[in-house]
Design a protein around this motif. Structure first.
Motif, PDB file in Angstrom:
ATOM      1  N   VAL A  21       0.830  -1.205   0.000  1.00 47.81           N
ATOM      2  CA  VAL A  21       0.000   0.000   0.000  1.00 47.81           C
ATOM      3  C   VAL A  21       0.866   1.257   0.000  1.00 47.81           C
ATOM      4  O   VAL A  21       0.548   2.250  -0.674  1.00 47.81           O
ATOM      5  CB  VAL A  21      -0.976  -0.020   1.192  1.00 47.81           C
ATOM      6  N   GLU A  22       1.980   1.238   0.713  1.00 44.38           N
ATOM      7  CA  GLU A  22       2.913   2.368   0.674  1.00 44.38           C
ATOM      8  C   GLU A  22       3.437   2.576  -0.748  1.00 44.38           C
ATOM      9  O   GLU A  22       3.557   3.712  -1.224  1.00 44.38           O
ATOM     10  CB  GLU A  22       4.075   2.112   1.633  1.00 44.38           C
ATOM     11  N   ALA A  23       3.765   1.474  -1.438  1.00 44.12           N
ATOM     12  CA  ALA A  23       4.278   1.567  -2.806  1.00 44.12           C
ATOM     13  C   ALA A  23       3.210   2.039  -3.779  1.00 44.12           C
ATOM     14  O   ALA A  23       3.530   2.560  -4.854  1.00 44.12           O
ATOM     15  CB  ALA A  23       4.840   0.219  -3.249  1.00 44.12           C
ATOM     16  N   HIS A  24       1.952   1.863  -3.420  1.00 45.13           N
ATOM     17  CA  HIS A  24       0.855   2.389  -4.243  1.00 45.13           C
ATOM     18  C   HIS A  24       0.602   3.862  -3.945  1.00 45.13           C
ATOM     19  O   HIS A  24       0.564   4.692  -4.855  1.00 45.13           O
ATOM     20  CB  HIS A  24      -0.418   1.574  -3.986  1.00 45.13           C
ATOM     21  N   ARG A  25       0.463   4.193  -2.675  1.00 44.08           N
ATOM     22  CA  ARG A  25       0.127   5.570  -2.303  1.00 44.08           C
ATOM     23  C   ARG A  25       1.242   6.555  -2.634  1.00 44.08           C
ATOM     24  O   ARG A  25       0.983   7.678  -3.070  1.00 44.08           O
ATOM     25  CB  ARG A  25      -0.164   5.653  -0.805  1.00 44.08           C
ATOM     26  N   ASN A  26       2.478   6.134  -2.437  1.00 43.47           N
ATOM     27  CA  ASN A  26       3.610   7.047  -2.578  1.00 43.47           C
ATOM     28  C   ASN A  26       4.622   6.586  -3.615  1.00 43.47           C
ATOM     29  O   ASN A  26       5.772   7.039  -3.599  1.00 43.47           O
ATOM     30  CB  ASN A  26       4.301   7.223  -1.223  1.00 43.47           C
ATOM     31  N   GLY A  27       4.195   5.693  -4.479  1.00 44.95           N
ATOM     32  CA  GLY A  27       5.091   5.174  -5.502  1.00 44.95           C
ATOM     33  C   GLY A  27       4.351   4.855  -6.780  1.00 44.95           C
ATOM     34  O   GLY A  27       3.347   5.491  -7.116  1.00 44.95           O
ATOM     35  N   VAL A  28       4.837   3.840  -7.502  1.00 43.90           N
ATOM     36  CA  VAL A  28       4.321   3.560  -8.843  1.00 43.90           C
ATOM     37  C   VAL A  28       3.542   2.251  -8.933  1.00 43.90           C
ATOM     38  O   VAL A  28       3.141   1.854 -10.038  1.00 43.90           O
ATOM     39  CB  VAL A  28       5.471   3.560  -9.877  1.00 43.90           C
ATOM     40  N   VAL A  29       3.307   1.572  -7.825  1.00 45.74           N
ATOM     41  CA  VAL A  29       2.501   0.349  -7.867  1.00 45.74           C
ATOM     42  C   VAL A  29       1.049   0.722  -8.153  1.00 45.74           C
ATOM     43  O   VAL A  29       0.460   1.556  -7.449  1.00 45.74           O
ATOM     44  CB  VAL A  29       2.608  -0.439  -6.541  1.00 45.74           C
ATOM     45  N   SER A  30       0.489   0.117  -9.184  1.00 49.08           N
ATOM     46  CA  SER A  30      -0.889   0.430  -9.578  1.00 49.08           C
ATOM     47  C   SER A  30      -1.854  -0.713  -9.331  1.00 49.08           C
ATOM     48  O   SER A  30      -3.066  -0.535  -9.452  1.00 49.08           O
ATOM     49  CB  SER A  30      -0.936   0.805 -11.068  1.00 49.08           C
ATOM     50  N   SER A  31      -1.318  -1.885  -8.980  1.00 54.68           N
ATOM     51  CA  SER A  31      -2.132  -3.090  -8.915  1.00 54.68           C
ATOM     52  C   SER A  31      -1.510  -4.065  -7.928  1.00 54.68           C
ATOM     53  O   SER A  31      -0.308  -4.002  -7.653  1.00 54.68           O
ATOM     54  CB  SER A  31      -2.195  -3.721 -10.323  1.00 54.68           C
ATOM     55  N   TYR A 173      13.474  -8.261  -9.587  1.00 59.63           N
ATOM     56  CA  TYR A 173      13.521  -9.290  -8.535  1.00 59.63           C
ATOM     57  C   TYR A 173      14.982  -9.642  -8.309  1.00 59.63           C
ATOM     58  O   TYR A 173      15.762  -9.692  -9.258  1.00 59.63           O
ATOM     59  CB  TYR A 173      12.748 -10.527  -9.011  1.00 59.63           C
ATOM     60  N   GLY A 174      15.371  -9.857  -7.056  1.00 59.28           N
ATOM     61  CA  GLY A 174      16.722 -10.334  -6.808  1.00 59.28           C
ATOM     62  C   GLY A 174      17.479  -9.523  -5.771  1.00 59.28           C
ATOM     63  O   GLY A 174      16.930  -8.621  -5.126  1.00 59.28           O
ATOM     64  N   ASP A 175      18.749  -9.856  -5.632  1.00 59.69           N
ATOM     65  CA  ASP A 175      19.589  -9.274  -4.585  1.00 59.69           C
ATOM     66  C   ASP A 175      20.278  -7.980  -5.000  1.00 59.69           C
ATOM     67  O   ASP A 175      20.821  -7.274  -4.156  1.00 59.69           O
ATOM     68  CB  ASP A 175      20.671 -10.277  -4.163  1.00 59.69           C
ATOM     69  N   ASP A 176      20.274  -7.666  -6.282  1.00 55.69           N
ATOM     70  CA  ASP A 176      21.073  -6.537  -6.768  1.00 55.69           C
ATOM     71  C   ASP A 176      20.214  -5.496  -7.481  1.00 55.69           C
ATOM     72  O   ASP A 176      20.602  -4.936  -8.497  1.00 55.69           O
ATOM     73  CB  ASP A 176      22.173  -7.030  -7.707  1.00 55.69           C
ATOM     74  N   LEU A 177      19.045  -5.230  -6.936  1.00 58.85           N
ATOM     75  CA  LEU A 177      18.129  -4.310  -7.595  1.00 58.85           C
ATOM     76  C   LEU A 177      18.566  -2.861  -7.426  1.00 58.85           C
ATOM     77  O   LEU A 177      19.101  -2.467  -6.384  1.00 58.85           O
ATOM     78  CB  LEU A 177      16.723  -4.466  -7.025  1.00 58.85           C
ATOM     79  N   GLY A 178      18.296  -2.080  -8.456  1.00 60.45           N
ATOM     80  CA  GLY A 178      18.505  -0.640  -8.418  1.00 60.45           C
ATOM     81  C   GLY A 178      17.511   0.031  -9.343  1.00 60.45           C
ATOM     82  O   GLY A 178      16.769  -0.639 -10.073  1.00 60.45           O
ATOM     83  N   GLU A 179      17.499   1.342  -9.326  1.00 61.96           N
ATOM     84  CA  GLU A 179      16.576   2.079 -10.189  1.00 61.96           C
ATOM     85  C   GLU A 179      16.824   1.785 -11.658  1.00 61.96           C
ATOM     86  O   GLU A 179      15.872   1.711 -12.454  1.00 61.96           O
ATOM     87  CB  GLU A 179      16.706   3.575  -9.915  1.00 61.96           C
ATOM     88  N   GLU A 180      18.078   1.587 -12.029  1.00 58.55           N
ATOM     89  CA  GLU A 180      18.385   1.328 -13.440  1.00 58.55           C
ATOM     90  C   GLU A 180      17.735   0.043 -13.934  1.00 58.55           C
ATOM     91  O   GLU A 180      17.384  -0.060 -15.111  1.00 58.55           O
ATOM     92  CB  GLU A 180      19.905   1.267 -13.646  1.00 58.55           C
ATOM     93  N   ARG A 181      17.592  -0.924 -13.052  1.00 56.47           N
ATOM     94  CA  ARG A 181      16.905  -2.165 -13.455  1.00 56.47           C
ATOM     95  C   ARG A 181      15.466  -1.860 -13.873  1.00 56.47           C
ATOM     96  O   ARG A 181      14.981  -2.362 -14.882  1.00 56.47           O
ATOM     97  CB  ARG A 181      16.928  -3.173 -12.306  1.00 56.47           C
ATOM     98  N   PHE A 182      14.782  -1.055 -13.080  1.00 58.12           N
ATOM     99  CA  PHE A 182      13.408  -0.704 -13.414  1.00 58.12           C
ATOM    100  C   PHE A 182      13.355   0.050 -14.742  1.00 58.12           C
ATOM    101  O   PHE A 182      12.535  -0.252 -15.613  1.00 58.12           O
ATOM    102  CB  PHE A 182      12.791   0.142 -12.300  1.00 58.12           C
ATOM    103  N   ARG A 220      14.099  -3.276  -0.210  1.00 61.90           N
ATOM    104  CA  ARG A 220      14.826  -2.566  -1.264  1.00 61.90           C
ATOM    105  C   ARG A 220      13.883  -2.263  -2.427  1.00 61.90           C
ATOM    106  O   ARG A 220      13.921  -1.165  -2.990  1.00 61.90           O
ATOM    107  CB  ARG A 220      16.025  -3.408  -1.731  1.00 61.90           C
ATOM    108  N   GLU A 221      13.046  -3.216  -2.781  1.00 55.49           N
ATOM    109  CA  GLU A 221      12.055  -2.961  -3.835  1.00 55.49           C
ATOM    110  C   GLU A 221      11.177  -1.770  -3.454  1.00 55.49           C
ATOM    111  O   GLU A 221      10.890  -0.897  -4.281  1.00 55.49           O
ATOM    112  CB  GLU A 221      11.181  -4.193  -4.070  1.00 55.49           C
ATOM    113  N   LEU A 222      10.734  -1.734  -2.212  1.00 60.35           N
ATOM    114  CA  LEU A 222       9.877  -0.648  -1.756  1.00 60.35           C
ATOM    115  C   LEU A 222      10.580   0.694  -1.893  1.00 60.35           C
ATOM    116  O   LEU A 222       9.975   1.681  -2.343  1.00 60.35           O
ATOM    117  CB  LEU A 222       9.463  -0.904  -0.305  1.00 60.35           C
ATOM    118  N   GLN A 223      11.851   0.747  -1.527  1.00 64.69           N
ATOM    119  CA  GLN A 223      12.608   1.991  -1.642  1.00 64.69           C
ATOM    120  C   GLN A 223      12.662   2.468  -3.090  1.00 64.69           C
ATOM    121  O   GLN A 223      12.495   3.654  -3.385  1.00 64.69           O
ATOM    122  CB  GLN A 223      14.029   1.798  -1.105  1.00 64.69           C
ATOM    123  N   ILE A 224      12.909   1.526  -3.999  1.00 61.85           N
ATOM    124  CA  ILE A 224      13.033   1.881  -5.415  1.00 61.85           C
ATOM    125  C   ILE A 224      11.688   2.329  -5.979  1.00 61.85           C
ATOM    126  O   ILE A 224      11.594   3.344  -6.686  1.00 61.85           O
ATOM    127  CB  ILE A 224      13.592   0.692  -6.222  1.00 61.85           C
TER     128      ILE A 224
END
Length: 248
Positions: A21-31, A173-182, A220-224
């Motif tokens: 819900v945090e990732a939806h309200r304050n991020g880009v999760v739509s579903s 998904y994974g251990d080495d996620l960053g914004e560039e991956r998205f 980490r996903e949530l942060q990104i």
């Protein structure tokens, strides 16, 4: 392009629910997609009703927790829990899978939430023995499915006229996620009319630590997914964040 950023495992635990819900309200999760058989289900339903702009579907489960039904022996171990892993899925009884999945969907429908689509935990709907069942249920409930032809049989999905996005990625998904991956994932879909990116944001809690090997990575996903750079990228690129209700 219409982009769906879908958070899996809604309902797994309160920490997972709050992170989504945090990732939806304050991020880009739509579903998001709910696991109706898990301890956080009712909490997830309350949060979904408080956030009606977030599309909500069912995350069909065969490999985690206990089934909704008690009489599906080909799916369970001696404790009544789902068998772990996927090696057994080729030998399950399809009629038991269909009854259990129907029960999971009906538990969702009874909440009064609008069903946006179907997908599955550990992508079990890509399994040859499982896919026909999920496609039938998608037709019955008149909802899209997470891109089954990206995961399994393109011809089978098209024969049954099941709707989905043109593109799908499970690479966030994974251990080495960053914004560039998205960014790189989304750029792969520039020629698509619609695409879905799967994600697993969460706040880590005890239930998640005990039950999943993929735990701290979710924070980490949530942060990104809530970063100002990601939100600006979406806002400046002409991408339309949508739910499965909007893919036509």
């Amino acid at each position: 392009m219409k982009l769906i950023v879908n958070a899996d495992d809604f309902g797994y635990s309160k920490g997972v629910n709050e992170g989504i819900v945090e990732a939806h309200r304050n991020g880009v999760v739509s579903s998001a997609t709910i696991m109706v058989n898990m301890p956080g289900f009712e909490h997830a339903v309350r949060l979904a009703k408080q956030n009606p702009a977030m599309g909500t579907g069912v995350h069909l489960v065969l490999t985690c927790g206990k089934p909704v039904l008690a009489d599906v022996p080909s799916l369970t171990d001696t404790t009544g829990s789902f068998l772990r892993g996927q090696s057994h899925l080729a030998q399950v009884r399809p009629e038991e899978v269909e009854r259990e999945f129907t029960a999971q969907i009906e538990r969702f429908v009874q909440t009064g939430l609008r069903l946006s689509h179907l997908d599955s935990h550990h992508h079990v709907h890509a399994q040859e023995a499982i896919l026909p069942v999920v496609l039938r249920l998608a037709e019955r409930y008149r909802v899209p499915v997470r891109n089954p032809w990206a995961l399994a049989s393109q011809a089978q999905a098209r024969e049954q006229c099941v709707r989905s996005t043109e593109g799908f990625s499970g690479k966030f998904y994974g251990d080495d996620l960053g914004e560039e991956r998205f960014f790189s994932i989304v750029e792969e879909f520039q020629s698509c009319a619609s695409a879905e990116v799967m994600c697993h944001p969460a706040y880590v809690d005890e239930d998640l630590l005990k039950g999943s090997s993929y735990a701290w990575q979710r924070e980490r996903e949530l942060q990104i997914l809530t970063s100002t750079h990601i939100k600006a990228y979406i806002g400046n690129s002409g991408i339309q964040l949508v739910t499965f209700h909007e893919i036509g």
